[in-house]
Scaffold this motif. Structure first.
Motif, mmCIF file in Angstrom:
data_model
loop_
_atom_site.group_PDB
_atom_site.id
_atom_site.type_symbol
_atom_site.label_atom_id
_atom_site.label_comp_id
_atom_site.label_asym_id
_atom_site.label_seq_id
_atom_site.Cartn_x
_atom_site.Cartn_y
_atom_site.Cartn_z
ATOM 1 N N SER A 143 0.639 -1.238 -0.080
ATOM 2 C CA SER A 143 -0.204 0.119 -0.149
ATOM 3 C C SER A 143 0.932 1.334 0.110
ATOM 4 N N PHE A 144 2.246 1.149 0.632
ATOM 5 C CA PHE A 144 2.863 2.387 0.681
ATOM 6 C C PHE A 144 3.449 2.593 -0.749
ATOM 7 N N VAL A 145 3.555 1.715 -1.361
ATOM 8 C CA VAL A 145 3.940 1.987 -3.074
ATOM 9 C C VAL A 145 2.728 2.580 -3.801
ATOM 10 N N LEU A 146 1.812 1.701 -3.687
ATOM 11 C CA LEU A 146 0.490 1.850 -4.458
ATOM 12 C C LEU A 146 0.052 3.472 -4.288
ATOM 13 N N GLY A 147 -0.130 3.810 -2.913
ATOM 14 C CA GLY A 147 -0.753 5.045 -2.369
ATOM 15 C C GLY A 147 -0.097 6.120 -3.075
ATOM 16 N N PRO A 148 1.258 6.437 -3.035
ATOM 17 C CA PRO A 148 2.065 7.501 -3.675
ATOM 18 C C PRO A 148 1.683 7.506 -5.053
ATOM 19 N N LEU A 149 1.712 6.395 -5.615
ATOM 20 C CA LEU A 149 1.636 6.252 -7.184
ATOM 21 C C LEU A 149 0.280 6.835 -7.565
ATOM 22 N N LEU A 150 -0.865 6.317 -6.911
ATOM 23 C CA LEU A 150 -2.243 6.933 -6.974
ATOM 24 C C LEU A 150 -2.236 8.389 -6.851
ATOM 25 N N VAL A 151 -1.778 8.946 -5.727
ATOM 26 C CA VAL A 151 -1.475 10.398 -5.552
ATOM 27 C C VAL A 151 -0.924 11.034 -6.637
ATOM 28 N N MET A 152 0.409 10.441 -7.155
ATOM 29 C CA MET A 152 0.813 11.054 -8.272
ATOM 30 C C MET A 152 0.256 11.131 -9.274
ATOM 31 N N PHE A 153 -0.525 10.117 -9.970
ATOM 32 C CA PHE A 153 -1.343 10.214 -11.065
ATOM 33 C C PHE A 153 -2.525 10.863 -10.997
ATOM 34 N N PHE A 154 -3.448 10.669 -9.914
ATOM 35 C CA PHE A 154 -4.641 11.163 -9.743
ATOM 36 C C PHE A 154 -5.056 12.487 -9.085
ATOM 37 N N ALA B 243 8.363 9.390 -0.643
ATOM 38 C CA ALA B 243 6.916 9.833 -0.556
ATOM 39 C C ALA B 243 6.895 11.100 -0.068
ATOM 40 N N GLU B 244 7.778 11.761 0.974
ATOM 41 C CA GLU B 244 7.598 13.047 1.425
ATOM 42 C C GLU B 244 7.824 13.871 0.234
ATOM 43 N N THR B 245 8.771 13.616 -0.567
ATOM 44 C CA THR B 245 8.959 14.737 -1.674
ATOM 45 C C THR B 245 8.045 14.564 -3.068
ATOM 46 N N MET B 246 7.441 13.616 -3.034
ATOM 47 C CA MET B 246 7.036 13.096 -4.378
ATOM 48 C C MET B 246 6.459 14.176 -5.392
ATOM 49 N N ASP B 247 5.931 15.285 -4.801
ATOM 50 C CA ASP B 247 5.364 16.265 -5.674
ATOM 51 C C ASP B 247 6.240 16.951 -6.524
ATOM 52 N N SER B 248 7.608 17.136 -6.143
ATOM 53 C CA SER B 248 8.499 17.750 -6.627
ATOM 54 C C SER B 248 9.560 16.808 -7.197
ATOM 55 N N PHE B 249 9.862 15.846 -6.504
ATOM 56 C CA PHE B 249 11.150 14.937 -7.002
ATOM 57 C C PHE B 249 10.342 13.492 -7.188
ATOM 58 N N PRO B 250 9.349 13.238 -8.175
ATOM 59 C CA PRO B 250 8.679 12.152 -8.132
ATOM 60 C C PRO B 250 9.903 10.687 -8.281
ATOM 61 N N TRP B 251 10.865 10.843 -8.921
ATOM 62 C CA TRP B 251 11.717 9.818 -9.115
ATOM 63 C C TRP B 251 12.323 9.248 -7.910
ATOM 64 N N LEU B 252 12.117 9.760 -6.975
ATOM 65 C CA LEU B 252 12.823 9.221 -5.553
ATOM 66 C C LEU B 252 11.912 8.410 -5.059
ATOM 67 N N MET B 253 10.329 8.449 -5.371
ATOM 68 C CA MET B 253 9.283 7.590 -4.827
ATOM 69 C C MET B 253 9.185 6.570 -5.848
ATOM 70 N N VAL B 254 9.269 6.813 -7.197
ATOM 71 C CA VAL B 254 8.864 5.723 -8.098
ATOM 72 C C VAL B 254 10.015 4.682 -8.222
ATOM 73 N N PHE B 255 11.196 4.737 -8.326
ATOM 74 C CA PHE B 255 12.239 3.708 -8.486
ATOM 75 C C PHE B 255 12.078 2.796 -6.989
ATOM 76 N N PRO B 256 12.234 3.425 -5.857
ATOM 77 C CA PRO B 256 12.532 2.620 -4.804
ATOM 78 C C PRO B 256 11.162 1.735 -4.859
ATOM 79 N N GLY B 257 10.091 2.325 -4.961
ATOM 80 C CA GLY B 257 8.865 1.497 -5.075
ATOM 81 C C GLY B 257 8.774 0.529 -6.037
ATOM 82 N N ALA B 258 9.248 0.777 -7.243
ATOM 83 C CA ALA B 258 9.178 -0.087 -8.336
ATOM 84 C C ALA B 258 10.194 -1.235 -8.021
#
Lengths: 308, 286
Positions: A143-154, B243-258
Motif C-alpha cells: 500500500s505504501f507504494v500504491l498509495g503514492p503512485l495513485l496520488v502522483m497520477f490522480f 513519498a515525502e517529496t514526491m510532488d517535486s521529485f517523483p523519481w525518488l518515490m517511483v524507483f524504490p517503489g518499483a
C-alpha cells in the motif's frame, strides 16, 4: 448453533487475555519510564508523574489494576496528551478508521468477487490469466507504494482527486482504494479457487441437467458454497486492514486511529499504545466471531468440525 | 546395477522450467540480489556521498536514477538499501523456519496431548494482531536491526508450524518410520533422518513464499519510520523519504517503489512455480 456460539465466545477470552498480557509485559520491559526522555521534566516532577499514574507500584500490582480497570472498559489516561483518556482518543478516531476500513472492504469485495467468478468460469482463458496476473501484481504491490503512485497520477498529474484530508467524499476515494487493493486481489484469487472447487460437483451437473440456465446455476447453487473461502478470509483481512490503516492514514493524513497509533508509537505514549493494542484485538476478535458465525450458517459441517 | 530411486530434483526442475513466469521471476530475483550483494562493486557512487550543490536532480546519464535532496546517487542508495532489505528477508525467514519447523515437527511427532496443546497455542497466536505487536516491540526496545529479525521471524512461523505438523503427522504412520522404531533408533535419529527429509518439499515452497512477506513487513515498519534508521537505508526507508517529496521529485518515490514491487512480484512468482512443480495437483489452482 447456540452451543457453537457460546463455545466460540469462550475462546476469545483467552486470546484477549494473552494479547493484553503480552503487550503489557513488553511495554513494562521498556528501559526507562515514559517520561525519561522529556528534557523539560525535573527528576522531582518525573517522580510526581510516576506517582500520579501509579507507575511507582510494583509491576504485578500495576498489571492487576490494569486488568481490573479493563473489565470496566477503562483504558486509563494517555501519558502524553494531558487530560485525555485513551477511551476518549479512541472514541474520536475509531469512527474515521471504521469508515475507511468499511469502504476499503466494500471496494475489495465489489472488485474481487466478480473478477474471481468470471475467471473461474473459463479457467486458463486469456481473461483468467489477465485477472490472476493482475491479482498477483496487487498482492505484490504494498500500500505504501500504491498509495503514492495513485496520488502522483490522480492528484498531481490529473488533479481529479485530493491527495490528502478527510472532509468531503472525494477525499475518501484514494485512501479506500489504496487500502482495499490488496484485499481485492486476494478475494479474486479466493473466489476463483472456491468456485473451481464447487463447479465440477455432481449437484451442479444435476442443476444443469434439469435445464436451469447457466446464470441461475451459478447464482442459486454455486455461489454460496463457492464463497466460503472468501468469507473465512475476512477474518485475517480485518487484522490486515488494521495494520494497513497505519500506512494509509499516515500517507493521506486521515485523522483516524491508525495514524494516531503511529504517532503514539513515536511519542512512546505507552498507555495509548497499550490501550489501542487491546482495543484492536477486541475488534479483531469480535469480527472473527462474526465470520465464524457466518461460516456456520453457510456450511453446517463447520459447526461440528471446527475444533478451535 | 544399483537401485537409484529417481529422486525428484530433475523432474522438479523440468516442471519448474515450464512455468515461464517463475523462470522470469528467478532471473529478476538473481539480478536484484546479485546487484545488491555486490553493491560496493556495482554502485557507481558511495551511497552516502553528498553533493549539496547538485541537490535533487532528475535521472541523467551521470546519475541513472537521479539524486536525492542531499545529492546522493539514488541507484547507489537503492543497491545498498537492497542489502539490508534482503538480509532482513533472509534472516527473518530463517528465524521463522527454525521456529516453525522445530515446533511443528515436535508437535506432529509427539502427537497426543502435547500436540493438542501446542496446536491450540498456535490457534490462539493466530488471532493476535501481530504486526501491531512488532511495532510495540520496535517502540519499546528502540530501532534495532537484530531485534527486527527476531521480531519478524517470531511473527511469521505459525503457518510453517502448521504445515510441518500436518506432514509429520502423516509421515509418522509410514511403514519405514515404524521399521525404524522397531529397529530401536532414537527419536532424534528417526525425526532428523527419516521424517524431516520427507517434509522438505512443502517447507521449501512455504519458505519461498515467506521471504516476500518478511521483506514486506520490514519495508512496512521502516516506512512508518520505526524500523531501519538513517544513515542506514532499506527499500522501505527510501520509499518513505521518496513519498515525502514526491510532488517535486517523483523519481525518488517511483524507483524504490518499483524495485520493491518487482522483487516481491518475482518472489511470489517463484514461490507459485515451485509449488506447482512440487505438487502438480495445485497447478494453476490459485
Amino acid at each position: 448453533m447456540k452451543r457453537f456460539l457460546l463455545g466460540r465466545i469462550a475462546q476469545t477470552v483467552p486470546v484477549l487475555w494473552a494479547t493484553v498480557t503480552i503487550a503489557f509485559v513488553l511495554i513494562r520491559l521498556a528501559p526507562g519510564g515514559p517520561f525519561t526522555d522529556e528534557r523539560n521534566y525535573t527528576a522531582e516532577s518525573i517522580q510526581r508523574l510516576n506517582a500520579h499514574y501509579g507507575l511507582d507500584d510494583p509491576v504485578p500490582v500495576q498489571y492487576v489494576r490494569y486488568l481490573g480497570r479493563l473489565l470496566h472498559g477503562d483504558l486509563g489516561p494517555s501519558f502524553k496528551y494531558a487530560n485525555r483518556t485513551v477511551n476518549e482518543i479512541i472514541a474520536d478516531t475509531f469512527p474515521v478508521s471504521l469508515q475507511l476500513g468499511a469502504l476499503a472492504l466494500l471496494f475489495a469485495l465489489a472488485m474481487g468477487i466478480p473478477a474471481g467468478i468470471v475467471a473461474a468460469l473459463k479457467p486458463h482463458s486469456a481473461w483468467d490469466n489477465a485477472v490472476m496476473t493482475l491479482a498477483l501484481l496487487g498482492i505484490s504491490m504494498p500500500s505504501f507504494v500504491l498509495g503514492p503512485l495513485l496520488v502522483m497520477f490522480f492528484s498531481l498529474r490529473l488533479g481529479w482527486l485530493p491527495a490528502s484530508g478527510w472532509e468531503s467524499w472525494p477525499d475518501r476515494v484514494l485512501p479506500a482504494l489504496t487500502l482495499g487493493a490488496v484485499y481485492a486481489a486476494y478475494i479474486a484469487r479466493m473466489s476463483r479457487a472456491g468456485m473451481l472447487e464447487i463447479l465440477p460437483m455432481d449437484f451442479v451437473r444435476t442443476a444443469r441437467a434439469k435445464g436451469l440456465g447457466a446464470a441461475a446455476v451459478i447464482v442459486r447453487h454455486v455461489l454460496k458454497p463457492g464463497m466460503i473461502p472468501v468469507v473465512s478470509f475476512l477474518g485475517p483481512a480485518t487484522a490486515g486492514l488494521v495494520t494497513g490503516s497505519f500506512v494509509v492514514e499516515t500517507l493521506f493524513h486521515v485523522p483516524g486511529m491508525g495514524s494516531m497509533f503511529v504517532v503514539g508509537a513515536f511519542n512512546r505514549d505507552y498507555s495509548l499504545v497499550l490501550g489501542m493494542v487491546v482495543f484492536y484485538s477486541a475488534v479483531i476478535s469480535i469480527f472473527n466471531l462474526g465470520v465464524d458465525v457466518a461460516l456456520g450458517a453457510m456450511d453446517p459441517r463447520m459447526r461440528s468440525h471446527r475444533r478451535i | 546395477m544399483t537401485l537409484q530411486p529417481a529422486r525428484t530434483p530433475p523432474r522438479l526442475w523440468h516442471r519448474f522450467r515450464r512455468h515461464r513466469a517463475a523462470i522470469a521471476g528467478l532471473a529478476v530475483l538473481g539480478l536484484i540480489s546479485s546487484a545488491s550483494v555486490f553493491a560496493p562493486a556495482f554502485a557507481p557512487y558511495p551511497p552516502d556521498a553528498q553533493n549539496l550543490e547538485l541537490g535533487a536532480a532528475a535521472p541523467s546519464t551521470e546519475h541513472l536514477l537521479g539524486t536525492d535532496v542531499l545529492g546522493r546517487d539514488l541507484l547507489s542508495r537503492l543497491l545498498h538499501g537492497g542489502r539490508i532489505s534482503l538480509a532482513v528477508g533472509v534472516c527473518g525467514t530463517l528465524v521463522s523456519l527454525i521456529i516453525g519447523v522445530g515446533y511443528g515437527a515436535l508437535s506432529g511427532y509427539t502427537g497426543g496431548r502435547l500436540d493438542d496443546i501446542m496446536m491450540r497455542v498456535v490457534d490462539v497466536l493466530y488471532a493476535l494482531p501481530f504486526a501491531v505487536l512488532v511495532i510495540v516491540l520496535m517502540v519499546v526496545f528502540g530501532r534495532n536491526l537484530v531485534l527486527m529479525f527476531v521480531a519478524i521471524g517470531a511473527v511469521e512461523w505459525l503457518t510453517m508450524a502448521r504445515i510441518v505438523r500436518g506432514q509429520v503427522l502423516a509421515i509418522r504412520q509410514e511403514p519405514y518410520v515404524k521399521a525404524a522404531q522397531v529397529l530401536g533408533f532414537s527419536h532424534a535419529r528417526i525425526l532428523f533422518l527419516h521424517v524431516l527429509p520427507n517434509v522438505i518439499g512443502p517447507v521449501v515452497v512455504y519458505t519461498t513464499l515467506t521471504v516476500p512477506r518478511v521483506i514486506l513487513l520490514e519495508a512496512f515498519i521502516s516506512f512508518l519510520g520505526l524500523g531501519v534508521q538513517p544513515p542506514m537505508s532499506s527499500w522501505g526507508l527510501l520509499i518513505r523519504e521518496g513519498a515525502e517529496t514526491m510532488d517535486s521529485f517523483p523519481w525518488l518515490m517511483v524507483f524504490p517503489g518499483a524495485e520493491l514491487a518487482l522483487a516481491l512480484f518475482a518472489l511470489n512468482f517463484v514461490g507459485d512455480g515451485l509449488r506447482d512443480a512440487l505438487d502438480p495437483r495445485f497447478a494453476g489452482k490459485t
